[in-house]
Design an enzyme around this catalytic site. Structure first.
Site, PDB file in Angstrom:
ATOM      1  CG  ASP A  99      -0.264  -0.119   2.530  1.00 12.76           C
ATOM      2  OD1 ASP A  99       0.704  -0.903   2.628  1.00 12.76           O
ATOM      3  OD2 ASP A  99      -0.677   0.560   3.493  1.00 12.76           O
ATOM      4  CD  GLU A 117       3.529  -0.691   7.548  1.00  8.78           C
ATOM      5  OE1 GLU A 117       3.820  -0.643   8.753  1.00  8.78           O
ATOM      6  OE2 GLU A 117       3.594   0.313   6.789  1.00  8.78           O
TER       7      GLU A 117
END
Length: 390
Positions: free
Chosen positions: A81, A138
């Site tokens: 991400d 994350e």
């Protein structure tokens, strides 16, 4: 064993993969495009199994060695991400999504693990099973925990797990790690102060000034680190948002504050959580108001296991040379949700230097493509050294 020849030959392809990921960043769990490309590549590489939708949008690839008699299964994790940041890096492959960029290098992490997966699936020069883990969310979404909750460790019988993160400021191709605490726990605090609104010029004595109370709390919280925490241990309390009032002459009824807490020790974490609520409440009451504290535990301390950290350092020395590996590095106060995986299984987290440049989470941050081969070679060597083919 330096950079692996077949990995070196893949350098241009890996750079192209990363640039594509960089141009199309995605946030948290909404990494649909990235996850789809990752899954397609793993299938094309010949992985024995590719599973999507683990932890909502995570991807898992299974690669079995020429032999599996050892019964060993290790996991290698990369995150996918990006961040809600407007990019100012100036690179020709800059983000095409306004307000979103790969400012933490997860595009590089994903690419390095893909490069390693390609080599491992082609050569299978190990005795055991490798699980390549591509994780969403994350950056504040605890995607690692979501994957664990979906059975990541148990479904594939993972026995050890390893992670890697790039690090600006560390010379390119250098590695750093340590046994024990590598990164801090990362928690969030919200404090709502309630006073009594009133006229700030004509009648402040008739009000209970929530702004004054809030300001006193901000200062008082620092006494926790200065006077409650062992000086040989670490803690950070930062109030990063303070909201109250709408005009120049009215004392507001309420003030709301938000902040972050970082610690490297579970006992210090407990202490700080308790003291923040106590200090906020007592300070507010001393001025005639009240304070409500919400403490949210987000990411635990990223705690390397001693044996696995020593092994990871040996692998890094194989790739970079002993003079480019620091295996007794001081911990950093950043947070990482790889901590959840290390709570489930023994393993280690390492930093890979990318050279000088803007810090992580900065709009001008640039990943260094030159280290892609270092990271991919590290992953391959870790597998082959952990599970030698014999």
């Amino acid at each position: 064993m330096p950079i692996i020849n077949s990995i070196a030959a893949l350098a241009d392809d890996m750079a192209a993969w990363r640039h594509d990921f960089h141009e199309h960043p995605e946030l948290l769990y909404e990494v649909h495009r990235t996850a789809s490309i990752v899954a397609d590549k793993l299938r094309a590489f010949g992985c024995d199994e590719v599973v999507t939708g683990i932890g909502r949008t995570g991807v898992v690839g299974v690669i079995r060695g020429r032999n599996t008699a050892s019964g060993r299964t290790i996991g290698l994790r990369a995150d996918m991400d990006a961040l809600p940041i407007l990019e100012t890096s100036g690179v020709p492959y800059a983000s095409k999504t306004p307000g979103v960029m790969h400012a933490c290098g997860h595009d590089g992490h994903t690419t390095m693990l893909l490069g390693a997966a390609k080599h491992l699936a082609e050569t299978r020069n190990f005795d055991g099973t490798v699980i390549v883990i591509f994780q969403p969310a994350e950056e504040g979404g605890a995607g690692g925990k979501a994957m664990i909750d979906d059975g990541l460790m148990t479904r594939w019988g993972i026995q050890e797990v390893y992670g890697m993160h790039n690090m600006p400021g560390l010379p390119a191709g250098h590695f750093t790690l340590s046994p024990g605490a590598m990164l801090a726990s990362a928690d969030a605090i919200e404090i709502k102060v309630t006073g009594k609104g009133g006229h700030g010029g004509a009648g402040p004595h008739k009000a209970v000034d929530s702004i004054l109370i809030g300001a006193q709390i901000v200062g008082a919280l620092q006494s926790i680190v200065a006077r409650n925490v062992d000086p040989l241990k670490s803690a950070v309390i930062s109030i990063c948002a303070f909201h109250g009032g709408t005009t120049f002459n009215v004392i507001p009824e309420t003030v709301e504050m938000k902040g972050t807490v970082r610690t490297l020790d579970p006992e210090i974490r407990d202490l700080v959580e308790r003291r923040i609520a106590e200090v906020a409440d007592a300070t507010a009451r001393a001025y005639g108001g009240s304070a409500e504290t919400i403490y949210t535990r987000m990411y635990s301390v990223t705690m390397n296991h001693a044996r696995q950290a020593a092994f990871a350092a040996d692998v890094a020395r194989d790739i970079a040379g002993p003079e480019r590996v620091n295996d007794q590095a001081l911990p950093r106060m950043g947070g990482e949700d790889f901590a959840f995986m290390l709570e489930e299984r023994p393993g280690a987290f390492v930093f890979l230097g990318i050279g000088e440049g803007a810090e992580l989470h900065h709009p001008a941050y640039r990943f260094n493509d030159d280290v892609l081969t270092h990271g991919a070679s590290y992953w391959v060597r870790l597998v082959e050294k952990s599970m030698p083919a014999g």
